[in-house]
Design an enzyme around this catalytic site. Structure first.
Site, PDB file in Angstrom:
ATOM      1  CB  SER A  91     -47.095 -22.581 -34.085  1.00  0.00           C
ATOM      2  OG  SER A  91     -48.376 -23.287 -33.911  1.00  0.00           O
ATOM      3  CG  ASP A  98     -44.277 -18.678 -32.167  1.00  0.00           C
ATOM      4  OD1 ASP A  98     -43.107 -18.036 -31.863  1.00  0.00           O
ATOM      5  OD2 ASP A  98     -45.112 -19.192 -31.215  1.00  0.00           O
ATOM      6  CD  GLU A 130     -35.589 -20.055 -28.778  1.00  0.00           C
ATOM      7  OE1 GLU A 130     -36.641 -19.634 -29.225  1.00  0.00           O
ATOM      8  OE2 GLU A 130     -35.375 -20.623 -27.542  1.00  0.00           O
ATOM      9  CB  ALA A 134     -43.872 -13.852 -21.923  1.00  0.00           C
ATOM     10  CB  ILE A 138     -48.838 -13.674 -24.726  1.00  0.00           C
ATOM     11  CG1 ILE A 138     -47.936 -13.010 -23.885  1.00  0.00           C
ATOM     12  CG2 ILE A 138     -50.176 -14.320 -23.776  1.00  0.00           C
ATOM     13  CD1 ILE A 138     -48.384 -11.610 -23.198  1.00  0.00           C
ATOM     14  CG  ASP A 139     -50.325 -19.939 -27.914  1.00  0.00           C
ATOM     15  OD1 ASP A 139     -51.380 -19.642 -27.946  1.00  0.00           O
ATOM     16  OD2 ASP A 139     -49.713 -20.781 -28.743  1.00  0.00           O
TER      17      ASP A 139
HETATM   18  P1  13P Z   1     -46.715 -19.071 -23.521  1.00  0.00           P
HETATM   19  O1  13P Z   1     -46.545 -20.762 -23.504  1.00  0.00           O
HETATM   20  O2  13P Z   1     -46.072 -18.761 -22.109  1.00  0.00           O
HETATM   21  O3  13P Z   1     -47.871 -18.420 -23.683  1.00  0.00           O
HETATM   22  O4  13P Z   1     -45.530 -18.611 -24.464  1.00  0.00           O
HETATM   23  C1  13P Z   1     -45.916 -18.571 -26.045  1.00  0.00           C
HETATM   24  C2  13P Z   1     -44.814 -18.568 -26.749  1.00  0.00           C
HETATM   25  O5  13P Z   1     -43.564 -18.400 -26.404  1.00  0.00           O
HETATM   26  C3  13P Z   1     -44.913 -18.532 -28.340  1.00  0.00           C
HETATM   27  O6  13P Z   1     -43.487 -18.635 -29.212  1.00  0.00           O
HETATM   28  O1  G3H Z   2     -44.197 -21.731 -28.606  1.00  0.00           O
HETATM   29  C1  G3H Z   2     -45.239 -22.367 -28.848  1.00  0.00           C
HETATM   30  C2  G3H Z   2     -46.600 -22.022 -29.038  1.00  0.00           C
HETATM   31  O2  G3H Z   2     -47.300 -21.833 -27.951  1.00  0.00           O
HETATM   32  C3  G3H Z   2     -47.187 -22.361 -30.171  1.00  0.00           C
HETATM   33  O3  G3H Z   2     -47.757 -23.764 -29.804  1.00  0.00           O
HETATM   34  O4  G3H Z   2     -47.069 -25.385 -31.363  1.00  0.00           O
HETATM   35  O5  G3H Z   2     -49.086 -25.740 -29.962  1.00  0.00           O
HETATM   36  O6  G3H Z   2     -49.305 -24.166 -32.079  1.00  0.00           O
HETATM   37  P1  G3H Z   2     -48.271 -24.812 -30.877  1.00  0.00           P
HETATM   38 ZN    ZN Z   3     -42.136 -19.541 -28.003  1.00  0.00          ZN
END
Ligand code: 13P
Ligand code: G3H
Ligand code: ZN
Length: 326
Positions: free
Chosen positions: A59, A96, A148, A230, A272-273
């Site tokens: 990100s 991301d 998106e 997700a 998935i994060d």
């Molecule tokens: P989660 O917060 O569900 O893991 O989603 C991560 C995400 O969409 C990153 O772009």
């Molecule tokens: O969609 C968001 C991701 O989980 C990234 O999160 O901006 O805190 O790194 P972040």
């Molecule tokens: Zn996202």
């Protein structure tokens, strides 16, 4: 200044072929976020061990946190690491939630093989304009672009929204045609973070809006669809966090069966994060509670990394179906 480098020199791949195969094979490519070395090592190790293609996601915040020049070298390093482990798995490096043309350009120029431009907070026409501009820069360099349509509730870097606005199926064909994106992130009921649904006592998680997904698929058959937000917010980690001094009440995610169902559709990338953050936090909390005298970071980050490997392998093998598809 970071060195200008093409992802091809680093041994990375874009997402085009990955998505084609995933769509035909009825599985989804894992897109796991990382911010540090242990997370990156865990993702690569799990994907090598389960022979899964993978999208490494960074990100804007992660890029700032980890340092963009260091990241460039880390990306090159993972290819060598995977080869040394005996597997030449396809690895994409993806931005991301890119939020400006300048950021996406900088990522393309520093070795990313795939870019998301998230114009979902803009008006429809502004979203198209920005997304098209990114595509026009990325495509001649063979970098793939994710757009998106629709807004997810929760936090997307600095962009946050209280409510979600589902993707309107009647817009997708026009959006894809006019922007020329390679994949499309949609909103069908998921959201970012660890608190995805507000449930009353006794209530269960509402199903994702597969009806909207079907409508979208009818209008752009076979086009690669991306599911953000997700994470399943695995109860075992929430319990461990709360048991060892944390406080995460009412955290709930997308049930794994819902994700399995999505992989059989045009959904070919699953983001998935949060699940990684939870696995790591739970393990570190347990170790801090059980061994209060421990102060060597390797002694708590090492086990956290092991837990992450286990969790990512589970996702690849049991949820996304990407294991053995490298
Ligand atoms: P989660 O917060 O569900 O893991 O989603 C991560 C995400 O969409 C990153 O772009
Ligand atoms: O969609 C968001 C991701 O989980 C990234 O999160 O901006 O805190 O790194 P972040
Ligand atoms: Zn996202």
């Amino acid at each position: 200044m970071e060195k200008k480098v093409s992802y091809k020199e680093l041994g990375l791949v874009n997402t085009r072929e990955m998505f084609e195969k995933a769509n035909k094979g009825g599985y989804a490519i894992p897109a796991y976020n990382f911010n540090n070395m242990e997370q990156l090592q865990a993702i690569i190790t799990a994907c090598v061990k389960s022979k899964s293609p993978v999208i490494l996601q960074i990100s804007k915040g992660a890029r700032k946190y980890a340092n963009q020049i260091l990241l460039q070298y880390m990306a090159g390093g993972v290819i060598e690491m995977a080869k040394e482990m005996g597997e030449n798995i396809p690895i994409a490096l993806h931005l991301d939630h890119g939020d400006s043309f300048e950021l996406t350009k900088s990522c393309v120029d520093s070795g990313f093989s795939s870019i998301m431009i998230d114009g979902s907070a803009l008006s429809y026409e502004e979203n198209i304009k920005l997304t098209k501009q990114v595509v026009e820069y990325a495509h001649p360099l063979d970098v793939t672009v994710e757009g998106e349509l629709g807004v997810l509730a929760g936090i997307e870097d600095e962009v946050s929204s209280e409510v979600s606005h589902y993707t309107q199926p009647e817009q997708v064909e026009d959006f894809v045609k006019r922007t020329n994106v390679d994949s499309l992130a949609i909103s069908i009921g998921t959201s970012h973070g660890a608190y995805k649904f507000k449930l009353q006592p006794g209530e269960t998680v509402p199903p994702l809006r597969f009806d909207i997904l079907e409508e979208i698929e009818k209008r752009i058959p076979g086009f690669p669809i991306v599911l953000h937000g997700a994470s399943s917010v695995l109860p075992e980690y929430i319990e461990m966090i709360n048991k060892f001094g944390g406080k995460m009440e009412n955290a709930v995610g997308v049930p794994e069966e819902q994700l399995r169902k999505a992989t059989k559709s045009a959904v070919c990338k699953i983001n998935i994060d949060s699940d990684g953050r939870l696995a790591m936090t739970a393990t570190i909390r347990r170790i801090f509670a059980e061994k209060p005298g421990e102060f060597d970071p390797r002694k708590y980050l090492g086990p956290a990394r092991e837990e992450l490997i286990k969790m990512y392998m589970h996702k690849n093998e049991e949820v996304l179906g990407s294991a053995q598809k490298a």
